[in-house]
Design a protein around this motif. Sequence first.
Motif, PDB file in Angstrom:
ATOM      1  N   ARG A 195       4.631  -0.944   6.090  1.00 42.41           N
ATOM      2  CA  ARG A 195       5.784  -0.839   5.197  1.00 42.41           C
ATOM      3  C   ARG A 195       6.852   0.088   5.780  1.00 42.41           C
ATOM      4  N   ALA A 255       1.869   2.599   9.173  1.00 46.63           N
ATOM      5  CA  ALA A 255       2.026   1.780   7.967  1.00 46.63           C
ATOM      6  C   ALA A 255       2.994   0.637   8.235  1.00 46.63           C
ATOM      7  N   ASN A 293      -2.170  -3.586   5.043  1.00 43.52           N
ATOM      8  CA  ASN A 293      -1.562  -3.105   6.295  1.00 43.52           C
ATOM      9  C   ASN A 293      -1.639  -4.175   7.385  1.00 43.52           C
ATOM     10  N   GLY A 327      10.941  -5.293   4.402  1.00 43.78           N
ATOM     11  CA  GLY A 327       9.970  -6.317   4.030  1.00 43.78           C
ATOM     12  C   GLY A 327      10.572  -7.553   3.411  1.00 43.78           C
ATOM     13  N   ASN A 385       1.387  -4.964   2.434  1.00 44.91           N
ATOM     14  CA  ASN A 385       1.362  -3.510   2.597  1.00 44.91           C
ATOM     15  C   ASN A 385      -0.004  -2.925   2.248  1.00 44.91           C
ATOM     16  N   SER A 386      -0.661  -3.480   1.240  1.00 46.56           N
ATOM     17  CA  SER A 386      -1.956  -2.940   0.815  1.00 46.56           C
ATOM     18  C   SER A 386      -3.043  -3.183   1.863  1.00 46.56           C
ATOM     19  N   ARG A 388       4.132  -9.871   5.273  1.00 46.08           N
ATOM     20  CA  ARG A 388       3.240  -8.729   5.453  1.00 46.08           C
ATOM     21  C   ARG A 388       2.617  -8.358   4.114  1.00 46.08           C
TER      22      ARG A 388
END
Length: 126
Positions: free
Chosen positions: A30, A28, A77, A55, A74-75, A72
């Motif tokens: 995140r 991940a 990736n 982040g 996160n959803s 970035r």
Amino acid sequence: QVQLVESGGGVVQAGGSLRLSCTVSGRAVRQSAMAWFRQPPGKEREFIAHIRVNGVNVYYNDSVEGRFTISRDNSENTLYLQMHNLQPEDTAVYHCAASSYVILSAIRTTGSYAYWGQGTQVTVSA
């Protein structure tokens, strides 16, 4: 198995823009400290930008400060590098890198990152 795959490179005229993507699988974003490096022809790989695990905190090489932005999603990736006002000296293979954590004093060191992508070529013509 962790994999990083870069995309978005290409040929652009000086003053142009590109956005690079680094899609991550097996880990991940995140939960990762991530960075962009580049390797110009015949030269060593050099640090471009870093984004902390939180982040929020980001750091840049002076040569790209104000022109490049690391971010970035996160959803998705995915790690991004938005590049503006590209110059011929920005010509290089661009690599993304990731690790679980990198101490601040070592973010510019290639050996600090456990995972690397194969790179995407960016060529800037004069």
